[in-house]
Motif scaffolding. Sequence first.
Motif, short mmCIF file in Angstrom:
data_model
loop_
_atom_site.label_atom_id
_atom_site.label_comp_id
_atom_site.label_asym_id
_atom_site.label_seq_id
_atom_site.Cartn_x
_atom_site.Cartn_y
_atom_site.Cartn_z
N SER A 93 -30.52 -12.27 55.14
CA SER A 93 -30.15 -13.65 55.48
C SER A 93 -31.33 -14.29 56.20
CB SER A 93 -28.91 -13.65 56.36
OG SER A 93 -29.28 -13.32 57.66
N SER A 94 -31.30 -15.64 56.27
CA SER A 94 -32.49 -16.36 56.75
C SER A 94 -32.83 -16.07 58.20
CB SER A 94 -32.30 -17.85 56.55
OG SER A 94 -31.14 -18.27 57.23
N SER A 97 -30.27 -19.22 61.60
CA SER A 97 -29.04 -19.85 62.10
C SER A 97 -28.73 -19.35 63.51
CB SER A 97 -27.87 -19.53 61.17
OG SER A 97 -28.21 -19.77 59.85
N ILE A 293 -28.99 -29.32 49.40
CA ILE A 293 -27.88 -29.32 50.36
C ILE A 293 -28.25 -30.22 51.52
CG2 ILE A 293 -26.68 -27.88 52.07
CD1 ILE A 293 -26.80 -25.60 49.96
N THR A 295 -25.68 -31.22 53.91
CA THR A 295 -24.58 -31.24 54.87
C THR A 295 -24.92 -30.26 56.01
OG1 THR A 295 -23.48 -29.66 53.39
CG2 THR A 295 -22.74 -31.92 53.29
N GLY A 296 -24.09 -30.27 57.05
CA GLY A 296 -24.33 -29.40 58.19
C GLY A 296 -25.63 -29.80 58.88
N PHE A 318 -23.32 -27.05 46.54
CA PHE A 318 -22.49 -25.87 46.82
C PHE A 318 -22.62 -25.44 48.27
CE2 PHE A 318 -26.71 -24.60 45.67
CZ PHE A 318 -27.01 -23.57 46.55
N TYR A 319 -21.71 -24.56 48.65
CA TYR A 319 -21.74 -23.96 49.97
C TYR A 319 -21.69 -22.44 49.78
CZ TYR A 319 -19.72 -22.12 54.32
OH TYR A 319 -19.45 -21.36 55.44
N ALA A 320 -22.73 -21.77 50.23
CA ALA A 320 -22.80 -20.32 50.03
C ALA A 320 -23.60 -19.70 51.17
CB ALA A 320 -23.48 -20.00 48.71
N SER A 322 -25.48 -15.61 52.41
CA SER A 322 -25.88 -14.29 51.90
C SER A 322 -24.66 -13.39 51.75
CB SER A 322 -26.88 -13.63 52.84
OG SER A 322 -27.96 -14.48 53.07
N TYR A 341 -16.46 -29.09 49.84
CA TYR A 341 -16.65 -27.97 48.93
C TYR A 341 -15.30 -27.36 48.60
CZ TYR A 341 -21.37 -28.70 50.59
OH TYR A 341 -22.57 -29.28 50.91
N VAL A 416 -18.43 -15.23 59.35
CA VAL A 416 -19.68 -15.77 58.80
C VAL A 416 -20.42 -16.58 59.87
CG1 VAL A 416 -20.59 -17.41 57.08
CG2 VAL A 416 -18.82 -15.78 56.44
N ASP A 418 -19.53 -19.89 60.49
CA ASP A 418 -19.47 -21.32 60.16
C ASP A 418 -18.09 -21.89 60.48
OD1 ASP A 418 -22.06 -21.22 59.18
OD2 ASP A 418 -21.44 -20.95 57.10
N PHE A 434 -18.23 -29.07 55.82
CA PHE A 434 -18.97 -28.18 56.72
C PHE A 434 -19.08 -28.89 58.07
CE2 PHE A 434 -22.44 -26.20 58.82
CZ PHE A 434 -22.37 -24.87 58.43
N GLN A 563 -34.75 -20.92 52.11
CA GLN A 563 -33.48 -20.79 52.83
C GLN A 563 -33.58 -21.25 54.28
OE1 GLN A 563 -32.44 -16.82 50.68
NE2 GLN A 563 -31.04 -17.01 52.41
N LYS A 565 -33.44 -23.02 57.71
CA LYS A 565 -32.65 -24.08 58.35
C LYS A 565 -33.18 -24.23 59.77
CE LYS A 565 -29.35 -21.86 55.81
NZ LYS A 565 -30.13 -20.63 55.89
P1 AMP Z 1 -28.18 -17.50 55.05
O1 AMP Z 1 -27.79 -16.99 56.42
O2 AMP Z 1 -29.64 -17.63 54.88
O3 AMP Z 1 -27.49 -16.78 53.97
O4 AMP Z 1 -27.64 -19.00 55.00
C1 AMP Z 1 -26.27 -19.25 54.91
C2 AMP Z 1 -25.87 -20.32 55.88
O5 AMP Z 1 -26.45 -21.58 55.48
C3 AMP Z 1 -24.39 -20.59 55.90
O6 AMP Z 1 -23.68 -19.64 56.66
C4 AMP Z 1 -24.36 -21.98 56.48
O7 AMP Z 1 -24.52 -21.96 57.88
C5 AMP Z 1 -25.59 -22.62 55.84
N1 AMP Z 1 -25.17 -23.35 54.61
C6 AMP Z 1 -25.12 -22.87 53.36
N2 AMP Z 1 -24.66 -23.80 52.51
C7 AMP Z 1 -24.42 -24.91 53.25
C8 AMP Z 1 -23.93 -26.21 52.96
N3 AMP Z 1 -23.61 -26.58 51.74
N4 AMP Z 1 -23.81 -27.08 53.99
C9 AMP Z 1 -24.16 -26.73 55.24
N5 AMP Z 1 -24.63 -25.53 55.58
C10 AMP Z 1 -24.75 -24.62 54.60
#
Ligand code: AMP
Length: 594
Positions: A93-94, A97, A293, A295-296, A318-320, A322, A341, A416, A418, A434, A563, A565
């Motif tokens: 994962s990135s 966050s 993306i 949002t958020g 989309f919202y996804a 890892s 979503y 997760v 979120d 989100f 990825q 953020k």
């Molecule tokens: P990663 O940890 O790198 O897998 O990133 C996943 C995280 O990115 C999610 O748990 C969210 O916090 C954020 N994320 C993914 N898709 C979205 C979305 N469509 N809108 C806002 N945040 C998102």
Amino acid sequence: MARSGYEAGMKMMEELTTNAEQIQEQVLEEILGRNAGTEYLRRFLRGETDTKLFKANVPIVTYEDIKPYIDRIANGEPSDILLDEPVIQFYRSSGTSGGQPKLIPTTAELANKGAIFDTLLQSVMTKHFGDLDHAGKRMELMFTKPVIETPSGLQAASVTTSIFKKSGFRTISKLYTSPIETIFCSDTKQSMYCQLLAGLIRRDEVVTVGSTFASTVLRSIKFLEDYWQELCSNIKIGQISDWIIDSGCRNAASLILKHNPDLAYSIENICSCKSWEGIIRKLWPKAKYISAINTGVMSQYTAELEFYGGGLPLVSGFYACSEAICGINLEPLSKSSDVSYTFLPNMAYFEFLPMKKDCVTISQDQAQFDGLSRHESIEKKTNNEDTEPVDLVNVKPGQCYELLVTTSAGLYRYRVGDILMVSGFHNNTPQFRFVERQNVILSIHADKTSEADLSKAVTEAKALLDPLGIFLTGYTSYGDTSSIPGHYVLFWELKGKEGNNIKEVDPKIMVECCSKMEESLNYTYKMYRKENEIAALEIRVVKQGTFDALMDYYVSKGASLSQFKAPSCTKSMEALKILDSRVIGKFFSPKTPI
Ligand code: AMP
């Protein structure tokens, strides 16, 4: 995607969303049927597969709770301590966050789910924008990180890197302007340069412009501002710059780069305009939308992206994460602030922990109305520990929830991190907005300002810069306790809409921005300010390029540019060093609080 393909995809979407309850039950039964005998689940289920027992006995966990199992698998123990199916690799994962990068096990079955998700997503896009696969190419900026090998020999890579590395991606890579070698160049600067070069050379064929997240698209526009003359000169003479030394990039560029002065002049004409308003539409006139993306935490970039997009729709598809693929935006043309979503019930087993009250901070009026004491208002805002999670189909419109996922790949009732709000239903399946990341909290004293509250305060304050033609291109924050009482510090990077470098901003306006932020912050913050237990909020304006430097720092630490953020708040000493060394002005709200 051809018409028949998209119709089949939309039909599948209707079936999934109509039968969400049964599908979710099946998903959980299958997961337990396969995994109940693992060392991890045996502790709670004693080998039984009953779904009621699962809900009663299996604890809600964070990554830290399952990390010992994941580490054991990464170090060579058999994966059946946690899941039945063999682990084929780990997703990294990135880690931006608000924590360290995580290793998430992945399996062949999850890879299949990814393919189903792609079909569904492309079906929705084809429904709204037509068959773009045969209309031209997509200028999608894609970046990869080198794959890491764990002691067990299993590979670990970001989800995006893993997707691009799949053999299936090679077959569809012809849909994109970026040659595959440029995507795999690990130097992001050379990769970005060559991907933009390829996109410019094929500018008349480009049907969409984008990247996974909005911040990466903006990063590419800033890059273009710095490099368009050089790119044009390369196109004019048909030769790539000497500093592109990556052999994959050089080879790929030499195949597409031809001496083309006419193309170079037309790009120069567009890029030399004083204002870059609508630059994306001007450079790629056939583009139908910008896919990213937004949002958020990405919503902070919407205004700037709209400015450069010149009216092109911004599509947050989309919202996804890892850990699991979660949902698709069925209305890709909706306004960024309205994006919802629709969850896909076949992707994982989803549960939702209700936030005790509204997830956005209780307003002063609300707190007073509720007759809450200061202590109670803090408790009420943050505590969702003693509530029971609800199933996907049982969530309530307007209510906020923390997302839990259970997957066949060894995550059971996993937080997760979120927070989502139910905005409606499609057939029997809920749709979510989100809201924020749970663990991203700006904190000082006993005040806790959530990511959404912070974003709201910044949005209200930055509106004061709008009439001056100034964008806020990036922000982050931290709680400074180096003096007593402590105070919140916001780092703001500003940019003129006309491309002018902002050297100085009217201090009066910046002080107003500080006050506006304080006005918008929550009731608890204001109480502490009144009692002088928190000192005046400070905005530190940083010079242009600071947030790029911050991004580069995180990428150098392992985050993938695809990825990345931006952290809304940070405690990292290295990040603060980067920010503080670039400060060009400091402003405080008036000493006496509102
Ligand atoms: P990663 O940890 O790198 O897998 O990133 C996943 C995280 O990115 C999610 O748990 C969210 O916090 C954020 N994320 C993914 N898709 C979205 C979305 N469509 N809108 C806002 N945040 C998102």
